[in-house]
Write an enzyme that holds these catalytic residues in place. Sequence first.
Site, PDB file in Angstrom:
ATOM      1  CD  GLU A  43      -0.236   5.169  -0.737  1.00 19.72           C
ATOM      2  OE1 GLU A  43       0.465   5.132   0.426  1.00 19.72           O
ATOM      3  OE2 GLU A  43      -1.744   5.117  -0.651  1.00 19.72           O
TER       4      GLU A  43
ATOM      5  CG  HIS B  70       0.705   8.804   2.819  1.00 17.20           C
ATOM      6  ND1 HIS B  70       0.035   9.160   3.751  1.00 17.20           N
ATOM      7  CD2 HIS B  70      -0.240   8.026   1.893  1.00 17.20           C
ATOM      8  CE1 HIS B  70      -1.211   8.643   3.653  1.00 17.20           C
ATOM      9  NE2 HIS B  70      -1.561   8.073   2.535  1.00 17.20           N
TER      10      HIS B  70
ATOM     11  CG  HIS C  74      -1.966   1.088   1.493  1.00 19.99           C
ATOM     12  ND1 HIS C  74      -3.071   1.069   2.049  1.00 19.99           N
ATOM     13  CD2 HIS C  74      -2.087   2.247   0.513  1.00 19.99           C
ATOM     14  CE1 HIS C  74      -3.597   2.116   1.935  1.00 19.99           C
ATOM     15  NE2 HIS C  74      -3.096   2.823   0.852  1.00 19.99           N
TER      16      HIS C  74
END
Length: 304
Positions: free
Chosen positions: A175, A179, A98
């Site tokens: 992602e 993040h 992930h």
Amino acid sequence: MFTLSLKALLTLAPFITFSSGAILEYRKNHGSGGSTSGSNGTCTSIPQFLSCENTTEITDTCCTPTPGGLVIQTQFWDTYTGMEKSGQLLPKNNWTIHGLWPDNCDGSFESYCDFERQFDERPSPSTVNGQTVPRYSGPTVDTFITAAGRDDLLAFMKKYWVSQGSSDASFWAHEYSKHGTCFSTFDTKCYSSDTQHEDLIDFFETVTKAWLKYPTYDWLAAADIVPSNSTTYKLSDMQDALKSKTGALPYLGCHNKVLSEVWYYSHSLGPVQNLDFHAVDTTTKTTCPESGIHYYERSSASEA
Ligand SMILES: *[C@@H]1O[C@H](CO)[C@@H](O)[C@H](O)[C@H]1NC(C)=O
Ligand SMILES: *[C@@H]1O[C@H](CO)[C@@H](O)[C@H](O)[C@H]1NC(C)=O
Ligand SMILES: *[C@@H]1O[C@H](CO)[C@@H](O)[C@H](O)[C@H]1NC(C)=O
């Protein structure tokens, strides 16, 4: 507070790599990428503290992730991608990547920390700190990886970092921008080279290597917990199986009693790029029930 019993320390031993020597090269030169030198690109000494466990101010933010010092490697167990027709298939006997997230030490987190590095076509959330996250519509991030001559990395990502319901590249961009840009050790200022997207490539590579440290499929299988459409599992058995490998309790995520996610929490010794992670318990409460958890088999058409 971080305390380890001897037993936990022994279990953790494979995760702990003690670098010798005073000079710690913070990022290695990856093939075509430019070499890094100077105080921005190197950590001149290994920090003597773990992220989230510092007792004085962190002055070199390239060498210890801050404020996002709670490093979380997250994985999915999907049974389909919804993109099978375009060849987006799941790796057999493996959970998928992930991401790698920098939560604050208390478990809260920041998103989209640098609009200059915003490559997400559909930012979610769409605003941060009252500002609208700009939508991106340029070349997809896989083209950056190819341009950097990292087809090896791209092939690995295609195999193990597989999206459900969207293209892989848009998932990777999400992602990274949501993040990855919030990890202080991946700040552009930590890279002195003028190679484009060097921090992005380095982030993607670090995520794949971090994932390799947590072979969830094998760890569960070692406790006879394997995908099954005819049996269900107990939460404590799954937690014990994983905790026996890392020494700490990960987060397990379920949707309607169906197991779908695992998140491994850690504190980092030195830059996240060094992958020197010390496991800590999850700060997020599990969404799985105590028992009757489904860990479903995939249909063969969804697997590579
Ligand atoms: C740890 O470092 C951060 C960032 O410099 C700082 O805000 C925090 O106060 C430090 N913690 C302690 C206990 O000194
Ligand atoms: C999952 O993939 C990794 C990376 O290729 C590999 O090392 C590992 O053995 C795989 N696990 C299984 C159960 O095949
Ligand atoms: C197992 O069940 C899941 C969820 O219902 C389904 O998607 C999958 O195709 C099934 N796999 C097999 C091999 O029957």
